[in-house]
Write a protein that holds these residues in place. Structure first.
Motif, mmCIF file in Angstrom:
data_model
loop_
_atom_site.group_PDB
_atom_site.id
_atom_site.type_symbol
_atom_site.label_atom_id
_atom_site.label_comp_id
_atom_site.label_asym_id
_atom_site.label_seq_id
_atom_site.Cartn_x
_atom_site.Cartn_y
_atom_site.Cartn_z
ATOM 1 N N ILE A 66 26.008 43.109 -0.811
ATOM 2 C CA ILE A 66 25.077 44.220 -1.043
ATOM 3 C C ILE A 66 25.415 45.391 -0.128
ATOM 4 C CG2 ILE A 66 22.663 44.946 -0.880
ATOM 5 C CD1 ILE A 66 21.869 42.133 -1.709
ATOM 6 N N LEU A 67 25.717 45.092 1.137
ATOM 7 C CA LEU A 67 26.084 46.142 2.088
ATOM 8 C C LEU A 67 27.303 46.906 1.605
ATOM 9 C CD1 LEU A 67 26.027 47.639 4.804
ATOM 10 C CD2 LEU A 67 27.287 45.700 5.797
ATOM 11 N N MET A 68 28.344 46.191 1.207
ATOM 12 C CA MET A 68 29.578 46.852 0.786
ATOM 13 C C MET A 68 29.429 47.562 -0.557
ATOM 14 S SD MET A 68 31.921 46.744 3.081
ATOM 15 C CE MET A 68 30.543 47.192 4.159
ATOM 16 N N ALA A 69 28.474 47.149 -1.367
ATOM 17 C CA ALA A 69 28.264 47.806 -2.662
ATOM 18 C C ALA A 69 27.873 49.266 -2.485
ATOM 19 C CB ALA A 69 27.196 47.062 -3.457
ATOM 20 N N PHE A 70 27.122 49.580 -1.412
ATOM 21 C CA PHE A 70 26.784 50.999 -1.207
ATOM 22 C C PHE A 70 27.544 51.622 -0.042
ATOM 23 C CE2 PHE A 70 23.323 48.821 1.187
ATOM 24 C CZ PHE A 70 23.396 49.469 2.421
ATOM 25 N N TYR A 71 28.040 50.811 0.901
ATOM 26 C CA TYR A 71 28.785 51.381 2.017
ATOM 27 C C TYR A 71 30.142 51.910 1.561
ATOM 28 C CZ TYR A 71 29.807 52.011 6.970
ATOM 29 O OH TYR A 71 30.074 52.565 8.205
ATOM 30 N N THR A 72 30.743 51.273 0.567
ATOM 31 C CA THR A 72 32.007 51.791 0.025
ATOM 32 C C THR A 72 31.799 53.164 -0.601
ATOM 33 O OG1 THR A 72 31.564 50.495 -1.978
ATOM 34 C CG2 THR A 72 33.114 49.563 -0.398
ATOM 35 N N MET A 73 30.658 53.342 -1.269
ATOM 36 C CA MET A 73 30.352 54.628 -1.875
ATOM 37 C C MET A 73 30.216 55.715 -0.799
ATOM 38 S SD MET A 73 26.928 55.805 -3.960
ATOM 39 C CE MET A 73 25.965 55.648 -2.448
ATOM 40 N N VAL A 74 29.455 55.417 0.263
ATOM 41 C CA VAL A 74 29.249 56.403 1.331
ATOM 42 C C VAL A 74 30.570 56.696 2.051
ATOM 43 C CG1 VAL A 74 27.981 56.911 3.443
ATOM 44 C CG2 VAL A 74 26.851 55.669 1.597
ATOM 45 N N LEU A 118 33.757 46.570 -6.295
ATOM 46 C CA LEU A 118 33.798 47.780 -7.120
ATOM 47 C C LEU A 118 32.785 47.704 -8.261
ATOM 48 C CD1 LEU A 118 37.642 48.479 -7.275
ATOM 49 C CD2 LEU A 118 35.898 49.834 -6.103
ATOM 50 N N VAL A 119 32.648 46.534 -8.866
ATOM 51 C CA VAL A 119 31.660 46.368 -9.945
ATOM 52 C C VAL A 119 30.250 46.538 -9.396
ATOM 53 C CG1 VAL A 119 30.662 44.716 -11.572
ATOM 54 C CG2 VAL A 119 33.150 44.917 -11.381
ATOM 55 N N LEU A 120 29.972 45.956 -8.228
ATOM 56 C CA LEU A 120 28.639 46.061 -7.622
ATOM 57 C C LEU A 120 28.306 47.486 -7.202
ATOM 58 C CD1 LEU A 120 28.554 42.847 -5.366
ATOM 59 C CD2 LEU A 120 27.242 43.256 -7.454
ATOM 60 N N SER A 121 29.326 48.268 -6.883
ATOM 61 C CA SER A 121 29.076 49.647 -6.425
ATOM 62 C C SER A 121 28.751 50.596 -7.575
ATOM 63 C CB SER A 121 30.288 50.175 -5.659
ATOM 64 O OG SER A 121 31.397 50.359 -6.526
ATOM 65 N N LEU A 122 29.126 50.238 -8.794
ATOM 66 C CA LEU A 122 28.918 51.142 -9.930
ATOM 67 C C LEU A 122 27.454 51.524 -10.144
ATOM 68 C CD1 LEU A 122 31.471 49.891 -12.630
ATOM 69 C CD2 LEU A 122 31.475 52.076 -11.413
ATOM 70 N N PRO A 123 26.507 50.570 -10.156
ATOM 71 C CA PRO A 123 25.106 50.979 -10.347
ATOM 72 C C PRO A 123 24.605 51.945 -9.285
ATOM 73 C CG PRO A 123 25.350 48.599 -10.617
ATOM 74 C CD PRO A 123 26.646 49.107 -10.075
ATOM 75 N N VAL A 124 25.078 51.772 -8.038
ATOM 76 C CA VAL A 124 24.645 52.665 -6.952
ATOM 77 C C VAL A 124 25.149 54.080 -7.204
ATOM 78 C CG1 VAL A 124 24.485 52.912 -4.460
ATOM 79 C CG2 VAL A 124 24.909 50.677 -5.437
ATOM 80 N N ILE A 125 26.415 54.186 -7.584
ATOM 81 C CA ILE A 125 27.003 55.507 -7.877
ATOM 82 C C ILE A 125 26.302 56.159 -9.066
ATOM 83 C CG2 ILE A 125 29.098 56.678 -8.679
ATOM 84 C CD1 ILE A 125 30.701 54.545 -7.128
ATOM 85 N N LEU A 126 26.114 55.395 -10.131
ATOM 86 C CA LEU A 126 25.499 55.936 -11.348
ATOM 87 C C LEU A 126 24.015 56.245 -11.160
ATOM 88 C CD1 LEU A 126 27.183 53.630 -14.033
ATOM 89 C CD2 LEU A 126 27.875 55.921 -13.298
ATOM 90 N N GLY A 127 23.429 55.667 -10.119
ATOM 91 C CA GLY A 127 22.014 55.931 -9.845
ATOM 92 C C GLY A 127 21.730 57.378 -9.489
ATOM 93 N N PHE A 128 22.756 58.116 -9.082
ATOM 94 C CA PHE A 128 22.586 59.537 -8.743
ATOM 95 C C PHE A 128 22.825 60.459 -9.932
ATOM 96 C CE2 PHE A 128 23.587 57.670 -4.567
ATOM 97 C CZ PHE A 128 22.549 58.186 -3.815
#
Length: 463
Positions: A103-111, A361-371
């Motif tokens: 979970i941490l890396m799903a949004f930390y990679t985005m930031v 990368l798959v887990l990070s997609l919803p976080v990115i698309l959330g914006f």
């Protein structure tokens, strides 16, 4: 697993390598940009003293626990409970704690991708070609959030680079890359801090940041100040999900773990304090109101650098420093995830790298698309985004519960037991713990973390 197999685990080539990489795991973006702001908000130097007290009471003990479990088991959280307590059910807890890393890396990679984007733009001079207001820099940040393609590309780049380092192994990859990067990070930090002394707003910035301001700590908000300091002391070290434990499994026994934990915490705190010395004099020099959270870095400071003489140079150095801080944590947690996969599934390092790169990368997609694409989704109420949900699950649940599990595991006889923990943490030269701390670890420390857990829920749902 035999004792010989257990002792064959790859170790760091030097103590400096261990310290810099373990510190890099703790020195992240949240620490660098959040600590300066809340210090200025909650009384300056007085808040720093309260924060340091909580680091000693909470942070250092929890760091010693993770490192001790790692060094004693020579394994990640994926196998440590089974090795240290083979006939008990503690291993069930690991699945909950392992989830926190993903979970941490799903949004930390985005930031981190954001930081890569801003570093690139600053190096190319696109943010400093002409002076801009905070509204202008805010529009740039908003435009980036609204562009899923740019975010995905940047996230893919930093994720692939981070996992590629881990693919080369602990010595040839993680240590070889992270050690010089952390040395350069500290050099940039010192250089930028020294530069702040020559800014016209240095005195006002330092006064706002570090001068004790008792008016900001009244009887009404004392509880809020104490909670902020306690929360920062806990979250700054990234405890509760085994991200430090993995580096304990690679360390030798020349120094006591209490000594090493103190050094790691000290390095983390120095970086946080110096970051404020960089940020606030710049804000006051150019009459820009300090922001909070992402706005402080991506909006406020971009505006500052665009109005500064040689802003492209200073802005580039600053964002490279921030990028290094982000990537150091990225590589550290990726190494933990890779180590967990190797221990749990008995697969090769390269397979663990490839599989986990895809999963993250798959887990990070919803976080990115959330914006952007999924901006109509408000998981925690009006105005929230998917990132807020991920952060809530991790920061207000997994980290605290994971920390409680660790504390109970080493302090209660049903777990590993305090005597075994004490024996491991006291191996080597340096500071030692005594049996007198048993009551504190067994009863007081869990209650402190439970308080954080409960107060976190109150702050989220009582808005």
């Amino acid at each position: 697993m035999t004792s010989t197999q257990n002792n064959n685990r790859e170790q760091f080539t030097s103590r400096l390598g261990f310290l810099l990489i373990a510190a890099g795991c703790s020195i992240g973006l949240g620490n660098v940009w959040r600590f300066p702001y809340i210090t200025g908000q909650y009384g300056g130097a007085l808040f720093v003293l309260i924060y340091i007290a909580f680091l000693i009471l909470l942070g250092i003990p929890l760091v010693t626990i993770e490192l001790s479990v790692g060094r004693a088991s020579r394994r990640s959280i994926g196998r440590s409970f089974e090795i240290l307590t083979p006939n008990k059910k503690w291993y069930i807890c690991k699945y909950f704690m392992i989830t926190g890393n993903y979970i941490l890396m799903a949004f930390y990679t985005m930031v981190t991708g954001w930081m890569f984007y801003y570093s690139s733009k600053m190096l190319l001079g696109e943010f400093t070609s002409s002076p801009m207001s905070q509204a202008d820099s805010g529009a740039i940040f908003g435009g980036m959030l609204a562009d899923p393609v740019t975010q995905i590309i940047c996230t893919v780049i930093v994720t692939v680079v981070g996992f590629s380092v881990c693919a080369c192994g602990v010595r040839n990859g993680v240590e070889r890359i992270t050690k010089p990067m952390m040395v350069l990070l500290f050099m940039l930090l010192i250089f930028l801090s020294a530069r702040s002394f020559f800014l016209p707003g240095f005195e006002k910035g330092l006064e706002f940041y570090l001068m004790p301001d008792f008016s900001k700590i009244s009887s009404q908000n004392l509880y809020e100040v104490l909670y902020a300091a306690l929360g920062q002391a806990f979250f700054t070290l990234g405890l509760g999900i085994g991200s430090l434990q993995i580096f304990g499994s690679y360390m030798n026994s020349n120094k006591s773990i209490t000594y090493e934990a103190t050094v790691i915490t000290l390095l983390d705190t120095i970086v946080a304090i110096l970051a404020g010395i960089i940020i606030f004099p710049a804000c006051f020099s150019y009459s820009v109101e300090p922001g909070q959270g992402p706005g402080l870095i991506f909006v406020t400071l971009v505006s500052v650098f665009s109005n500064m003489a040689a802003g492209q140079i200073w802005g580039s150095i600053f964002f490279i420093f921030m990028l290094f801080a982000a990537v150091s944590t990225l590589i550290a947690v990726f190494e933990n995830i890779v180590g967990i996969s190797i221990d749990v599934f008995s697969i090769s390092r390269k397979k663990a790298v490839v599989y986990n790169c895809i999963v993250i990368l798959v887990l990070s997609l919803p976080v990115i698309l959330g914006f952007n694409v999924l901006s109509d989704v408000h998981p925690l109420g009006e105005g929230t985004v998917i990132l807020d949900l991920y952060d809530f699950i991790l920061s207000q649940n997994i980290l605290q519960i994971g920390a409680i599990i660790y504390v109970l595991y080493v302090s209660w006889n049903y777990g590993w037991g305090f005597d075994k923990y004490l024996k491991e943490t006291n191996k080597g030269s340096g500071f030692k713990l005594t049996n007198k701390f048993k009551f504190y670890f067994k009863y007081v420390l869990p209650l402190i973390v439970v308080f954080l857990l409960i107060q976190g829920y109150i702050s989220v749902f009582n808005k």
